[in-house]
Structures are given as structure tokens and as C-alpha cells.
Design a protein around this motif. Structure first.
Motif, PDB file in Angstrom:
ATOM      1  N   PRO A  35      21.933  70.028   5.228  1.00 53.16           N
ATOM      2  CA  PRO A  35      21.767  71.156   4.294  1.00 53.16           C
ATOM      3  C   PRO A  35      20.900  72.265   4.859  1.00 53.16           C
ATOM      4  CG  PRO A  35      20.440  69.269   3.600  1.00 53.16           C
ATOM      5  CD  PRO A  35      21.299  68.794   4.728  1.00 53.16           C
ATOM      6  N   ALA A  36      20.090  71.946   5.844  1.00 54.88           N
ATOM      7  CA  ALA A  36      19.237  72.960   6.465  1.00 54.88           C
ATOM      8  C   ALA A  36      19.877  73.570   7.708  1.00 54.88           C
ATOM      9  CB  ALA A  36      17.892  72.344   6.840  1.00 54.88           C
ATOM     10  N   LYS A  37      21.057  73.048   8.076  1.00 52.23           N
ATOM     11  CA  LYS A  37      21.735  73.464   9.312  1.00 52.23           C
ATOM     12  C   LYS A  37      20.815  73.291  10.528  1.00 52.23           C
ATOM     13  CE  LYS A  37      25.037  76.627   7.164  1.00 52.23           C
ATOM     14  NZ  LYS A  37      24.834  76.082   5.826  1.00 52.23           N
ATOM     15  N   ALA A  38      19.974  72.266  10.440  1.00 51.51           N
ATOM     16  CA  ALA A  38      19.046  71.986  11.538  1.00 51.51           C
ATOM     17  C   ALA A  38      19.632  71.021  12.558  1.00 51.51           C
ATOM     18  CB  ALA A  38      17.741  71.412  10.982  1.00 51.51           C
ATOM     19  N   LEU A  39      20.587  70.190  12.135  1.00 52.15           N
ATOM     20  CA  LEU A  39      21.197  69.207  13.024  1.00 52.15           C
ATOM     21  C   LEU A  39      22.704  69.411  12.993  1.00 52.15           C
ATOM     22  CD1 LEU A  39      20.959  66.769  14.882  1.00 52.15           C
ATOM     23  CD2 LEU A  39      20.834  65.301  12.870  1.00 52.15           C
ATOM     24  N   THR A  40      23.211  70.003  14.070  1.00 53.07           N
ATOM     25  CA  THR A  40      24.629  70.352  14.175  1.00 53.07           C
ATOM     26  C   THR A  40      25.093  70.061  15.600  1.00 53.07           C
ATOM     27  OG1 THR A  40      24.227  72.633  14.905  1.00 53.07           O
ATOM     28  CG2 THR A  40      24.264  72.247  12.511  1.00 53.07           C
TER      29      THR A  40
ATOM     30  N   HIS B 118      11.801  70.053   9.638  1.00 57.69           N
ATOM     31  CA  HIS B 118      10.524  69.812   8.965  1.00 57.69           C
ATOM     32  C   HIS B 118      10.275  70.833   7.857  1.00 57.69           C
ATOM     33  CE1 HIS B 118       8.841  66.464  11.168  1.00 57.69           C
ATOM     34  NE2 HIS B 118       9.150  67.018  12.315  1.00 57.69           N
ATOM     35  N   ALA B 119      10.620  72.083   8.111  1.00 58.04           N
ATOM     36  CA  ALA B 119      10.413  73.119   7.093  1.00 58.04           C
ATOM     37  C   ALA B 119      11.241  72.817   5.841  1.00 58.04           C
ATOM     38  CB  ALA B 119      10.779  74.488   7.658  1.00 58.04           C
ATOM     39  N   PHE B 120      12.464  72.357   6.031  1.00 54.04           N
ATOM     40  CA  PHE B 120      13.322  72.018   4.899  1.00 54.04           C
ATOM     41  C   PHE B 120      12.764  70.821   4.131  1.00 54.04           C
ATOM     42  CE2 PHE B 120      16.939  69.686   3.068  1.00 54.04           C
ATOM     43  CZ  PHE B 120      17.463  70.664   2.243  1.00 54.04           C
ATOM     44  N   LEU B 121      12.257  69.830   4.847  1.00 55.70           N
ATOM     45  CA  LEU B 121      11.714  68.634   4.195  1.00 55.70           C
ATOM     46  C   LEU B 121      10.474  68.943   3.365  1.00 55.70           C
ATOM     47  CD1 LEU B 121      12.116  66.020   7.073  1.00 55.70           C
ATOM     48  CD2 LEU B 121      13.585  66.326   5.070  1.00 55.70           C
TER      49      LEU B 121
ATOM     50  N   ALA C 142      11.448  71.483  -2.055  1.00 54.87           N
ATOM     51  CA  ALA C 142      12.003  70.596  -3.082  1.00 54.87           C
ATOM     52  C   ALA C 142      13.412  70.142  -2.725  1.00 54.87           C
ATOM     53  CB  ALA C 142      12.005  71.310  -4.433  1.00 54.87           C
ATOM     54  N   GLU C 143      14.179  71.033  -2.092  1.00 51.87           N
ATOM     55  CA  GLU C 143      15.555  70.686  -1.721  1.00 51.87           C
ATOM     56  C   GLU C 143      15.614  69.566  -0.690  1.00 51.87           C
ATOM     57  OE1 GLU C 143      15.463  75.220  -1.335  1.00 51.87           O
ATOM     58  OE2 GLU C 143      13.991  73.660  -1.825  1.00 51.87           O
ATOM     59  N   GLY C 144      14.521  69.361   0.018  1.00 51.35           N
ATOM     60  CA  GLY C 144      14.503  68.349   1.060  1.00 51.35           C
ATOM     61  C   GLY C 144      14.187  66.949   0.574  1.00 51.35           C
TER      62      GLY C 144
ATOM     63  N   ASP D 286      15.871  64.868  -1.249  1.00 53.32           N
ATOM     64  CA  ASP D 286      16.965  63.906  -1.134  1.00 53.32           C
ATOM     65  C   ASP D 286      16.961  63.271   0.255  1.00 53.32           C
ATOM     66  OD1 ASP D 286      19.574  62.711  -2.128  1.00 53.32           O
ATOM     67  OD2 ASP D 286      20.231  63.714  -0.304  1.00 53.32           O
ATOM     68  N   CYS D 287      16.692  64.064   1.277  1.00 51.63           N
ATOM     69  CA  CYS D 287      16.590  63.524   2.634  1.00 51.63           C
ATOM     70  C   CYS D 287      15.373  62.606   2.763  1.00 51.63           C
ATOM     71  CB  CYS D 287      16.475  64.652   3.656  1.00 51.63           C
ATOM     72  SG  CYS D 287      17.901  65.749   3.735  1.00 51.63           S
ATOM     73  N   MET D 288      14.284  62.981   2.141  1.00 51.81           N
ATOM     74  CA  MET D 288      13.060  62.190   2.253  1.00 51.81           C
ATOM     75  C   MET D 288      13.197  60.823   1.562  1.00 51.81           C
ATOM     76  SD  MET D 288      10.726  63.621   4.082  1.00 51.81           S
ATOM     77  CE  MET D 288       9.338  62.585   3.593  1.00 51.81           C
ATOM     78  N   THR D 289      13.900  60.775   0.447  1.00 50.50           N
ATOM     79  CA  THR D 289      13.991  59.519  -0.293  1.00 50.50           C
ATOM     80  C   THR D 289      15.219  58.691   0.060  1.00 50.50           C
ATOM     81  OG1 THR D 289      15.116  60.654  -2.122  1.00 50.50           O
ATOM     82  CG2 THR D 289      12.711  60.469  -2.240  1.00 50.50           C
ATOM     83  N   GLY D 290      16.265  59.345   0.530  1.00 50.61           N
ATOM     84  CA  GLY D 290      17.503  58.618   0.830  1.00 50.61           C
ATOM     85  C   GLY D 290      17.865  58.555   2.288  1.00 50.61           C
ATOM     86  N   GLY D 291      17.157  59.324   3.118  1.00 52.95           N
ATOM     87  CA  GLY D 291      17.463  59.349   4.538  1.00 52.95           C
ATOM     88  C   GLY D 291      18.244  60.594   4.923  1.00 52.95           C
ATOM     89  N   CYS D 292      18.257  60.863   6.201  1.00 51.24           N
ATOM     90  CA  CYS D 292      18.938  62.038   6.765  1.00 51.24           C
ATOM     91  C   CYS D 292      20.389  62.105   6.281  1.00 51.24           C
ATOM     92  CB  CYS D 292      18.887  61.950   8.286  1.00 51.24           C
ATOM     93  SG  CYS D 292      19.894  63.168   9.147  1.00 51.24           S
ATOM     94  N   GLN D 293      20.768  63.252   5.732  1.00 52.85           N
ATOM     95  CA  GLN D 293      22.119  63.405   5.209  1.00 52.85           C
ATOM     96  C   GLN D 293      23.168  63.399   6.316  1.00 52.85           C
ATOM     97  OE1 GLN D 293      22.889  66.176   2.008  1.00 52.85           O
ATOM     98  NE2 GLN D 293      20.723  66.289   1.483  1.00 52.85           N
ATOM     99  N   VAL D 294      22.804  63.792   7.503  1.00 56.03           N
ATOM    100  CA  VAL D 294      23.744  63.731   8.623  1.00 56.03           C
ATOM    101  C   VAL D 294      24.070  62.273   8.947  1.00 56.03           C
ATOM    102  CG1 VAL D 294      24.060  64.235  11.077  1.00 56.03           C
ATOM    103  CG2 VAL D 294      23.008  65.937   9.583  1.00 56.03           C
TER     104      VAL D 294
END
Length: 216
Positions: free
Chosen positions: A157-162, A172-175, A178-180, A182-190
Motif C-alpha cells: 500500500p505504500a509502494k515501498a516494495l515493488t 517505515h514511514a508508512f508503518l 494509522a494506515e500501516g 494492518d501491516c504491523m498486526t497482520g504482517g507485510c501485505q506483499v
């Protein structure tokens, strides 16, 4: 040296498994003298996280996962007359990324993270055994990415890993936002977008722990 099936049973008791292996040329640089086979070890699911968090290393002190790995894999290596090698504890660091690619079970994914034949982008290594015996290793598997639509390429969602690489500061900035969460609690969306990852029984709370360690 015990057979691979006997070793598999012993690893299973610690919720570990052989994720791949490779034969070693005589006196290959970067490995203990006399090594003939390297086996890469990682979590066996389901059940790895409950097993790990019930161990004495889960005591509130730093690096419980690494301390547990040293004890368990180190003891196994001693029993086998092998050498335990770990992806932590450097520098220098052992080249686990390059070793993984030699197994025929792990590949470079479209987002450059390693992808495993069964664990997908959730693959992780807790250590390796450098054995003095030639051991039959798992046969090479087909590369799953060759027939995959690659949802990993657009999942961040942050277009940081492509496919262009990994912008760690942007991640890190995305995490931090607040939008980050989901990644923090469920793991990397990629990692979660990989179809193989979705069929692998890794608990979200395990991913959340590693995200907290990454985003300190």
C-alpha cells in the motif's frame, strides 16, 4: 549421520523442517572444512509459534528467537558431528540468500524477496547444518512464480516494495501512520499476497512480532 527421514522426525519435535539443501564441492570457501552437504532449516507449520513461545528463551530478554535457534540447532549439530550455521550473529554473515537459491526449493521472487516452494514469501531460516556426509537433498521443484500472476508486485500500500526494489524508509514511514497498522498486526501485505503464503499456516501474531522487531 542419521538418514534424512530420521533427521526430519527429530526436527519435527522442535517444529523445524528442512527447507532445502545442496551438495558442496570439496573445501568450498565460506563453509567448515570437510562439509559435503548443507541443509537449511526453518519453521514447520502448524505449531511453530506456540512451541517457540513456550521455550525457556521466551523470558522477556532480547533475541529469544535467535537464542532458541542457537540452543536447538547447535545441540542437533553436536549430536550429528555437524556444524551449526546461523543467519544472525554477524558481521560477517553467512550468505543464506545465496545458499537458498542453490537448493532448487527457493527462488528470487518478482519483488526480490525469497520465495519457497511451500512457504511462499513467508519463508525464513533459523539456521543450517553443515554435514560431513553426502546426504540426499530434496529434488528441485518448479519455480512457482513462473505460473503466478504476481500479486506481490502491486500489494504494497505504500509502494515501498515493488519490482523496482525496496524503499525501506518509505516502508517505515508508512508503518508509523494509522494506515500501516494492518501491516504491523497482520504482517507485510506483499508477503501475504503470495498465493503460497496464503496456504501456509503461519500465525498473524508471529508476523506481528517480527514486524515489531523490524520497526523499532
Amino acid at each position: 549421520m542419521a538418514s534424512l527421514s530420521t533427521l526430519t522426525a527429530r526436527l519435527s519435535a522442535e517444529r523445524l523442517e528442512v527447507l532445502g539443501g545442496f551438495a558442496v564441492d570439496q573445501d568450498e570457501a565460506g563453509l567448515p572444512a570437510g562439509t559435503r552437504t548443507v541443509l537449511l532449516l526453518g519453521p514447520l507449520e502448524p505449531g511453530f509459534w506456540p512451541h517457540l513461545t513456550a521455550q525457556p528463551e521466551w523470558d522477556g530478554q532480547p533475541d529469544p528467537v535467535d537464542r532458541w535457534s542457537r540452543r536447538v540447532i547447535g545441540r542437533l549439530a553436536c549430536d550429528l558431528g555437524a556444524k551449526a550455521l546461523f543467519p544472525f550473529g554477524g558481521p560477517p554473515y553467512h550468505p543464506f540468500y545465496a545458499w537458498a537459491l542453490r537448493t532448487g526449493q527457493v527462488w528470487d521472487s518478482p519483488v526480490r524477496l525469497l520465495v519457497h516452494a511451500r512457504q511462499g514469501l513467508m519463508v525464513s531460516f533459523r539456521g543450517a547444518l553443515a554435514l560431513k556426509e553426502a546426504v540426499a537433498v530434496p529434488a528441485p521443484a518448479p519455480r512457482p512464480c513462473d505460473t503466478c500472476p504476481a500479486p506481490c508486485l502491486t500489494a504494497c500500500p505504500a509502494k515501498a516494495l515493488t519490482g523496482a526494489g525496496y524503499d525501506v524508509p518509505a516502508c517505515h514511514a508508512f508503518l508509523n501512520r494509522a494506515e500501516g497498522q494492518d501491516c504491523m498486526t497482520g504482517g507485510c501485505q506483499v508477503r501475504r499476497a503470495c498465493p503460497l503464503s496464503q496456504s501456509y499456516a503461519r500465525l498473524p501474531k508471529q508476523s506481528a512480532y517480527h514486524m515489531r522487531q523490524f520497526h523499532k
